[in-house]
Design a protein around this motif. Structure first.
Motif, PDB file in Angstrom:
ATOM      1  N   CYS A 119     -39.430 -29.222   8.030  1.00 34.59           N
ATOM      2  CA  CYS A 119     -39.980 -29.341   6.929  1.00 34.59           C
ATOM      3  C   CYS A 119     -41.581 -29.682   6.744  1.00 34.59           C
ATOM      4  O   CYS A 119     -42.361 -29.101   5.927  1.00 34.59           O
ATOM      5  CB  CYS A 119     -39.076 -30.346   6.018  1.00 34.59           C
ATOM      6  SG  CYS A 119     -37.628 -29.670   5.256  1.00 34.59           S
ATOM      7  N   PHE A 151     -36.439 -24.883   0.555  1.00 36.16           N
ATOM      8  CA  PHE A 151     -36.009 -25.427   1.478  1.00 36.16           C
ATOM      9  C   PHE A 151     -36.053 -27.008   0.651  1.00 36.16           C
ATOM     10  O   PHE A 151     -34.614 -27.838   1.291  1.00 36.16           O
ATOM     11  CB  PHE A 151     -37.064 -25.689   2.517  1.00 36.16           C
ATOM     12  CG  PHE A 151     -36.614 -25.980   3.883  1.00 36.16           C
ATOM     13  CD1 PHE A 151     -36.670 -24.714   4.693  1.00 36.16           C
ATOM     14  CD2 PHE A 151     -36.004 -26.937   4.394  1.00 36.16           C
ATOM     15  CE1 PHE A 151     -36.218 -24.642   6.057  1.00 36.16           C
ATOM     16  CE2 PHE A 151     -35.748 -27.085   5.648  1.00 36.16           C
ATOM     17  CZ  PHE A 151     -35.582 -25.881   6.520  1.00 36.16           C
ATOM     18  N   HIS A 171     -35.204 -34.294   5.293  1.00 36.49           N
ATOM     19  CA  HIS A 171     -35.931 -33.195   4.910  1.00 36.49           C
ATOM     20  C   HIS A 171     -37.152 -33.501   3.992  1.00 36.49           C
ATOM     21  O   HIS A 171     -38.242 -33.107   4.358  1.00 36.49           O
ATOM     22  CB  HIS A 171     -35.174 -32.140   4.095  1.00 36.49           C
ATOM     23  CG  HIS A 171     -34.092 -31.557   4.897  1.00 36.49           C
ATOM     24  ND1 HIS A 171     -33.219 -32.202   5.611  1.00 36.49           N
ATOM     25  CD2 HIS A 171     -33.586 -30.264   4.963  1.00 36.49           C
ATOM     26  CE1 HIS A 171     -32.423 -31.426   6.318  1.00 36.49           C
ATOM     27  NE2 HIS A 171     -32.559 -30.137   5.790  1.00 36.49           N
ATOM     28  N   ALA A 175     -40.865 -33.439   4.840  1.00 39.51           N
ATOM     29  CA  ALA A 175     -41.776 -32.678   4.162  1.00 39.51           C
ATOM     30  C   ALA A 175     -43.121 -33.175   3.565  1.00 39.51           C
ATOM     31  O   ALA A 175     -44.209 -32.838   3.920  1.00 39.51           O
ATOM     32  CB  ALA A 175     -41.043 -31.972   3.076  1.00 39.51           C
TER      33      ALA A 175
END
Length: 280
Positions: A119, A151, A171, A175
């Motif tokens: 991510c 995502f 995630h 990210a």
């Protein structure tokens, strides 16, 4: 391909090798997975990194590696191997630190996966290349920024309804870490790509905020939380184990007082040695 793409491929190969071993060897998987208790209580900080090279299934691994391959080669070629590695491992560790914070009082929580790092690479690429598009095997072309948002939504859904030990909340942390790292490395992107950055950063920050401040809004249906209605606090766990050790030592010392050292079993002698080393 220039030699700057080698690191990306090495990471993919490493993920495949370690994931294969983890899928075949349960003890290997347990030794290197993300486990809150092992990290906070036993200071096994290596798990913040090693867990990112394990996956729960071949489908989990393949999905992550395809996504990593699609975004990483251009990123590494443009930024160089060193800065690419900073983004990759910074995102991996950042995602796991967020997960560790969220689950700091859930001693038996565990997770694996390279998703945090992936991510981070995806969001860094979206920030640096606003016009990028993906086309897997020449089919289904999709804008890079849209892929990134999807995502994030998949991660949020995973947090809410997951029935596995994939680190879905990592995630979001990964990210955001990748996005911030890319902006620090190339601050000019804030001028020519601020709209895309805002579009992907705002929902990411919002869901992280919700997870931290109102966890039941997202976690109410999570399988992990359904199975753990009463949580074990890390401090309680530590105090409980310490009390048990002290109780064992009291019994051993009492036995020595009454019957002498030779009355101890091999197991009792080993426990006494470990206890002596801890207090020295």
């Amino acid at each position: 391909m220039t030699n700057t793409g080698i690191i990306s491929l090495v990471l993919i190969v490493a993920n495949i090798i370690f994931s294969y071993k983890g899928l075949k060897n349960h003890s290997f998987f347990d030794r290197y997975s993300f486990e809150v208790e092992r990290i906070l209580l036993y200071k096994e900080y290596k798990r913040l990194i090693t867990s990112g090279f394990l996956h729960v299934s071949w489908r989990h691994l393949i999905f992550n590696m395809i996504s990593l391959f699609a975004f990483s080669l251009t990123l590494e070629t443009d930024l160089g191997s060193a800065r690419y590695l900073i983004i990759y491992f910074g995102s991996l560790i950042g995602g796991n630190l967020l997960s560790l914070f969220i689950h700091r009082r859930h001693s038996d929580y565990s997770a694996v996966g390279a998703s945090g790092a992936v991510c981070g690479v995806i969001f860094a690429s979206i920030a640096l290349y606003p016009g990028m598009a993906l086309s897997f095997f020449g089919l289904f072309p999709i804008a890079g920024w849209l892929y990134g948002i999807l995502f994030v939504l998949c991660a949020v859904y995973g947090i809410k309804s997951a029935r596995d030990n994939i680190g879905h909340d990592a995630h979001l942390g990964g990210a955001l870490a990748g996005l911030i790292t890319a902006i620090i490395m190339v601050p000019d992107v804030l001028v020519y790509n601020y709209i895309t950055i805002i579009a992907i950063a705002v929902p990411c920050i919002f869901f992280i905020y919700m997870i931290i401040t109102r966890p039941h809004f997202l976690l109410i249906d999570n399988y992990f939380f359904k199975r753990h209605q009463v949580f074990v606090d890390i401090d309680d766990k530590y105090n409980y184990e310490r009390a048990n050790r002290e109780k064992e030592m009291d019994a051993i010392l009492d036995k020595i007082h009454k019957k002498g050292m030779n009355s101890l079993t091999k197991s009792e002698k080993e426990k006494l040695d470990r206890y002596s080393q801890q207090i020295n």
